[in-house]
Write a protein that holds these residues in place. Sequence first.
Motif, PDB file in Angstrom:
ATOM      1  N   LEU A  28     -23.655  26.345-115.298  1.00 51.57           N
ATOM      2  CA  LEU A  28     -22.767  25.708-114.308  1.00 51.57           C
ATOM      3  C   LEU A  28     -21.402  26.397-114.264  1.00 51.57           C
ATOM      4  CD1 LEU A  28     -23.495  21.886-114.767  1.00 51.57           C
ATOM      5  CD2 LEU A  28     -24.336  23.428-112.991  1.00 51.57           C
ATOM      6  N   TRP A  29     -20.884  26.726-115.441  1.00 53.31           N
ATOM      7  CA  TRP A  29     -19.602  27.467-115.564  1.00 53.31           C
ATOM      8  C   TRP A  29     -18.554  26.879-114.612  1.00 53.31           C
ATOM      9  CZ3 TRP A  29     -18.407  29.911-119.650  1.00 53.31           C
ATOM     10  CH2 TRP A  29     -17.362  30.852-119.681  1.00 53.31           C
ATOM     11  N   LEU A  30     -18.300  25.575-114.766  1.00 55.29           N
ATOM     12  CA  LEU A  30     -17.365  24.876-113.886  1.00 55.29           C
ATOM     13  C   LEU A  30     -15.963  25.450-114.037  1.00 55.29           C
ATOM     14  CD1 LEU A  30     -18.637  21.250-114.541  1.00 55.29           C
ATOM     15  CD2 LEU A  30     -19.103  22.681-112.561  1.00 55.29           C
ATOM     16  N   PRO A  31     -15.237  25.636-112.937  1.00 52.97           N
ATOM     17  CA  PRO A  31     -13.898  26.247-113.009  1.00 52.97           C
ATOM     18  C   PRO A  31     -12.933  25.434-113.852  1.00 52.97           C
ATOM     19  CG  PRO A  31     -14.289  25.296-110.836  1.00 52.97           C
ATOM     20  CD  PRO A  31     -15.594  25.259-111.557  1.00 52.97           C
ATOM     21  N   ALA A  32     -12.246  26.101-114.781  1.00 53.69           N
ATOM     22  CA  ALA A  32     -11.285  25.419-115.644  1.00 53.69           C
ATOM     23  C   ALA A  32     -10.064  24.963-114.866  1.00 53.69           C
ATOM     24  CB  ALA A  32     -10.863  26.352-116.782  1.00 53.69           C
ATOM     25  N   SER A  33      -9.855  25.549-113.689  1.00 50.41           N
ATOM     26  CA  SER A  33      -8.689  25.192-112.876  1.00 50.41           C
ATOM     27  C   SER A  33      -8.843  23.850-112.177  1.00 50.41           C
ATOM     28  CB  SER A  33      -8.435  26.286-111.830  1.00 50.41           C
ATOM     29  OG  SER A  33      -9.587  26.465-111.017  1.00 50.41           O
ATOM     30  N   SER A  34     -10.067  23.277-112.226  1.00 49.87           N
ATOM     31  CA  SER A  34     -10.314  21.987-111.558  1.00 49.87           C
ATOM     32  C   SER A  34     -10.872  20.985-112.564  1.00 49.87           C
ATOM     33  CB  SER A  34     -11.287  22.169-110.386  1.00 49.87           C
ATOM     34  OG  SER A  34     -10.812  23.126-109.476  1.00 49.87           O
ATOM     35  N   PRO A  35     -10.024  20.456-113.452  1.00 50.95           N
ATOM     36  CA  PRO A  35     -10.514  19.516-114.466  1.00 50.95           C
ATOM     37  C   PRO A  35     -11.020  18.221-113.854  1.00 50.95           C
ATOM     38  CG  PRO A  35      -8.112  19.578-114.458  1.00 50.95           C
ATOM     39  CD  PRO A  35      -8.569  20.675-113.547  1.00 50.95           C
ATOM     40  N   SER A  36     -12.088  17.697-114.419  1.00 49.78           N
ATOM     41  CA  SER A  36     -12.664  16.442-113.930  1.00 49.78           C
ATOM     42  C   SER A  36     -13.446  15.805-115.070  1.00 49.78           C
ATOM     43  CB  SER A  36     -13.594  16.700-112.743  1.00 49.78           C
ATOM     44  OG  SER A  36     -14.737  17.431-113.149  1.00 49.78           O
ATOM     45  N   TRP A  37     -13.799  14.546-114.884  1.00 50.05           N
ATOM     46  CA  TRP A  37     -14.606  13.870-115.903  1.00 50.05           C
ATOM     47  C   TRP A  37     -15.982  14.504-116.004  1.00 50.05           C
ATOM     48  CZ3 TRP A  37     -12.632  11.133-119.542  1.00 50.05           C
ATOM     49  CH2 TRP A  37     -11.437  10.449-119.328  1.00 50.05           C
ATOM     50  N   PHE A  38     -16.488  15.043-114.874  1.00 46.70           N
ATOM     51  CA  PHE A  38     -17.791  15.703-114.912  1.00 46.70           C
ATOM     52  C   PHE A  38     -17.728  16.979-115.752  1.00 46.70           C
ATOM     53  CE2 PHE A  38     -20.950  18.671-113.040  1.00 46.70           C
ATOM     54  CZ  PHE A  38     -22.101  17.973-113.401  1.00 46.70           C
ATOM     55  N   SER A  39     -16.685  17.770-115.553  1.00 41.90           N
ATOM     56  CA  SER A  39     -16.547  18.995-116.344  1.00 41.90           C
ATOM     57  C   SER A  39     -16.334  18.665-117.827  1.00 41.90           C
ATOM     58  CB  SER A  39     -15.405  19.872-115.811  1.00 41.90           C
ATOM     59  OG  SER A  39     -14.169  19.178-115.841  1.00 41.90           O
ATOM     60  N   ALA A  40     -15.634  17.551-118.101  1.00 47.79           N
ATOM     61  CA  ALA A  40     -15.461  17.112-119.489  1.00 47.79           C
ATOM     62  C   ALA A  40     -16.804  16.729-120.100  1.00 47.79           C
ATOM     63  CB  ALA A  40     -14.492  15.941-119.550  1.00 47.79           C
ATOM     64  N   LEU A  41     -17.641  16.036-119.317  1.00 51.41           N
ATOM     65  CA  LEU A  41     -18.965  15.640-119.801  1.00 51.41           C
ATOM     66  C   LEU A  41     -19.821  16.857-120.111  1.00 51.41           C
ATOM     67  CD1 LEU A  41     -21.228  13.571-120.315  1.00 51.41           C
ATOM     68  CD2 LEU A  41     -21.741  13.669-117.869  1.00 51.41           C
ATOM     69  N   ILE A  42     -19.827  17.830-119.197  1.00 52.14           N
ATOM     70  CA  ILE A  42     -20.641  19.032-119.386  1.00 52.14           C
ATOM     71  C   ILE A  42     -20.163  19.805-120.615  1.00 52.14           C
ATOM     72  CG2 ILE A  42     -21.278  21.254-118.381  1.00 52.14           C
ATOM     73  CD1 ILE A  42     -22.686  18.808-117.155  1.00 52.14           C
ATOM     74  N   LYS A  43     -18.845  19.880-120.816  1.00 54.39           N
ATOM     75  CA  LYS A  43     -18.305  20.598-121.971  1.00 54.39           C
ATOM     76  C   LYS A  43     -18.647  19.888-123.281  1.00 54.39           C
ATOM     77  CE  LYS A  43     -13.996  22.482-123.872  1.00 54.39           C
ATOM     78  NZ  LYS A  43     -12.510  22.476-123.773  1.00 54.39           N
ATOM     79  N   CYS A  44     -18.609  18.569-123.279  1.00 53.33           N
ATOM     80  CA  CYS A  44     -18.846  17.791-124.509  1.00 53.33           C
ATOM     81  C   CYS A  44     -20.327  17.572-124.798  1.00 53.33           C
ATOM     82  CB  CYS A  44     -18.163  16.427-124.399  1.00 53.33           C
ATOM     83  SG  CYS A  44     -16.355  16.496-124.341  1.00 53.33           S
ATOM     84  N   LEU A  45     -21.183  17.785-123.805  1.00 52.47           N
ATOM     85  CA  LEU A  45     -22.603  17.458-123.957  1.00 52.47           C
ATOM     86  C   LEU A  45     -23.269  18.146-125.154  1.00 52.47           C
ATOM     87  CD1 LEU A  45     -24.695  15.668-122.627  1.00 52.47           C
ATOM     88  CD2 LEU A  45     -25.346  17.601-121.160  1.00 52.47           C
TER      89      LEU A  45
END
Length: 237
Positions: A28-45
Amino acid sequence: MVSPVTVVKSEGLKLVPFFKATCVYFVLWLPASSPSWFSALIKCLPIFCLWVFLLAHGFSFLGAHSSARKILAGLIFSALGDAFLIWQEQGYFVHGLLMFAITHILYSSAFGMKPINASAGLVITAVSSLSYMLLYPYLAGPFTYLVAVYVALIGFMGWRAIAGLQLANDLWTWTKLSACLGSILFMVSDLTIAVNKFCFPVPYSRAIIMATYYAAQMLIALSVVECQDAEVARKRT
């Protein structure tokens, strides 16, 4: 000593969710410039999956082995730190730093103070001092001492993990090697974060940081497995 082949057979399936979650993060490599709860979930998973990996060994195992409980607690604080760092540009970098500082204290306690291995301590002290000397000219305000404390804590954690290896005395186990490698990768990951944030941009920094970080956490989580396998072996005899 439990052989690596035995561990792969007994623990491999329990780690499949971790590997899948790690792949999801990198795909997914979600952009770090757009923080969100979804990106936090993917990082912590992947870290959540390591919680499950330890819990899969049973509550009786966790209750009987304080090192396993401490590493599980460290993984919980790591997930909190990961979430805070998603919003580091919004002022939550220090919060993440604090969560990981607690993680290193818990890991150090899990690895224990025996053997002392003063030579390993001297090497880690030298590496930590050189790392801080590299960072110091770029630090300002509270980060001057916050980073110093953090470097000391992660260095201490690395020392305690490396000290238990005892290669020269043939007293090592593969799980102690796992803890040692995990602590070194953790230090590489955090040093890359610090250099990239305070000194200069590191090429492919995010890939380096996250690859070494996830590998470090997996190896540290695996370091508690041998006491489980030893317990099973005792019951069979």
